[in-house]
Design an enzyme around this catalytic site. Structure first.
Site, PDB file in Angstrom:
ATOM      1  N   SER A 177       0.858  -1.188   0.000  1.00  0.00           N
ATOM      2  CA  SER A 177       0.000   0.000   0.000  1.00  0.00           C
ATOM      3  C   SER A 177       0.890   1.232   0.000  1.00  0.00           C
ATOM      4  O   SER A 177       2.077   1.155   0.375  1.00  0.00           O
ATOM      5  CB  SER A 177      -0.900   0.007   1.241  1.00  0.00           C
ATOM      6  OG  SER A 177      -1.552   1.249   1.400  1.00  0.00           O
ATOM      7  N   TYR A 189      -2.272  -1.435  10.351  1.00  0.00           N
ATOM      8  CA  TYR A 189      -2.249  -1.443   8.886  1.00  0.00           C
ATOM      9  C   TYR A 189      -0.927  -0.929   8.323  1.00  0.00           C
ATOM     10  O   TYR A 189      -0.272  -1.601   7.521  1.00  0.00           O
ATOM     11  CB  TYR A 189      -3.411  -0.622   8.339  1.00  0.00           C
ATOM     12  CG  TYR A 189      -3.562  -0.749   6.841  1.00  0.00           C
ATOM     13  CD1 TYR A 189      -4.128  -1.889   6.275  1.00  0.00           C
ATOM     14  CD2 TYR A 189      -3.125   0.261   5.981  1.00  0.00           C
ATOM     15  CE1 TYR A 189      -4.257  -2.019   4.904  1.00  0.00           C
ATOM     16  CE2 TYR A 189      -3.253   0.140   4.608  1.00  0.00           C
ATOM     17  CZ  TYR A 189      -3.816  -1.001   4.071  1.00  0.00           C
ATOM     18  OH  TYR A 189      -3.933  -1.131   2.710  1.00  0.00           O
TER      19      TYR A 189
END
Length: 331
Positions: A177, A189
């Protein structure tokens, strides 16, 4: 006068030579980048996290390309939905990447499916984003719930399936990401996506002599379940409610509402609905003779997050400080 003319001529010659070299390099790069593999119908690709989002769309695209797709779905519903949308050569398996037993069962099933050909591609797409929020609001369990999927699950899948990929001299495609480049919020995350980046780099360098390519996909913000506002806000309320009175007081009663408003603004402004921008990168990583090491998908990835990742840390700190609300008792 003659000396100046000679110097000018030499400079012009150097400029032309350099320009020709750059042009030739670009042409060669584009030529190599567009070369595609053959005998696609004989190659198997295993994709995790295929219930929805990128994984679901990728499986449908690979199925149309002619790949023998092995789709790991978390739920029976996700598997049924995918089978209804694809051809007879796509097969599904119920897979939980947080379970060692589930991964080992998926490996044994895959061995039977691929036979002596090995596995051309492993796409580690399964992931979760929540909970996200200020780091101080998290408990260790909040970090672990995300790390088990995005980091540990991805590594365990790769280490188990790697012998099959080596046999086919294929590819490992790991979905990271832009938040694996810029840590923009707390929770597991960003931590997990930084881990995907570093693990992929280490693996690529370790196994490059075996003819295996390791590719990293770095999507920006897209409209998927990961960026859905309802679960994000629900988790933020849960995190807030588990804080001690002292911590709540330090942030102030209005902080949560301000934080949620900013999340809504960011998601509604940045999120792209065209998921094919990501799956096109995944397809290239599996189809190209010379796949790229990294793929940045989305306008925000290319124009905002990736450039920001090369900035000094103080620049990123100031930018985030300007965006996020200030706690009531900030210094």
């Amino acid at each position: 006068m003659l000396y100046a003319f000679c110097a000018y001529s030499n400079n012009c010659t150097c400029t032309y030579v350099l320009g020709a070299f750059v042009l030739l390099w670009v042409l060669v790069w584009f030529y190599r980048d567009n070369l595609e593999i053959t005998k696609v119908s004989e190659k198997h690709v295993f994709v995790t996290g295929c219930d929805s989002g990128f994984g679901h769309l990728l499986c449908k695209c690979l199925d149309k390309c002619g790949f023998r797709v092995l789709a790991g779905c978390l739920t029976e519903k996700g598997a049924d939905d995918l089978k209804r949308a694809t051809g007879p050569f796509l097969k599904t398996f119920i897979l939980d990447v947080t379970s060692t037993i589930s991964i080992q069962k998926a490996l044994e099933w895959t061995k039977k499916e691929v036979g002596d050909k090995g596995l051309w591609g492993l796409v580690n797409n399964a992931g979760r984003s929540l909970p996200m929020g200020p780091s101080e609001w998290m408990k260790i369990e909040d970090f672990q719930s995300t790390l088990k999927v995005n980091m540990t699950g991805m590594i365990e899948m790769t280490m188990n399936f790697l012998p099959l990929v080596k046999k086919a001299r294929g590819r490992v495609v790991n979905v990271a990401s832009v938040l694996g480049r810029v840590a923009a919020n707390g929770g597991g995350y960003c931590v997990s996506k930084f881990a995907v980046e570093s693990f992929s780099d280490c693996l690529r360098r370790d196994i490059q002599n075996f003819g295996v390519n390791v590719c990293i996909i770095e999507p920006g913000f897209f409209k998927t379940q990961v960026t859905s506002l309802e679960p994000i806000e629900r988790e933020l309320h849960r995190l807030w409610n588990q804080l001690t009175p002292e911590v709540k007081e330090s942030y102030g009663d209005k902080y949560l509402d301000k934080y949620i408003k900013i999340q809504r603004l960011i998601m509604n402004t940045i999120c792209d609905s065209d998921l094919s921008k990501v799956t096109n990168c995944m397809e290239h990583a599996l189809l190209a003779v010379h796949p790229r090491t990294r793929y940045s998908a989305g306008w925000d990835a290319k124009l905002l997050w990736i450039p920001l990742s090369y900035m000094p840390a103080c620049v990123v700190d100031i930018a985030l400080k300007l965006v996020l609300p200030k706690p009531a008792k900030s210094v």
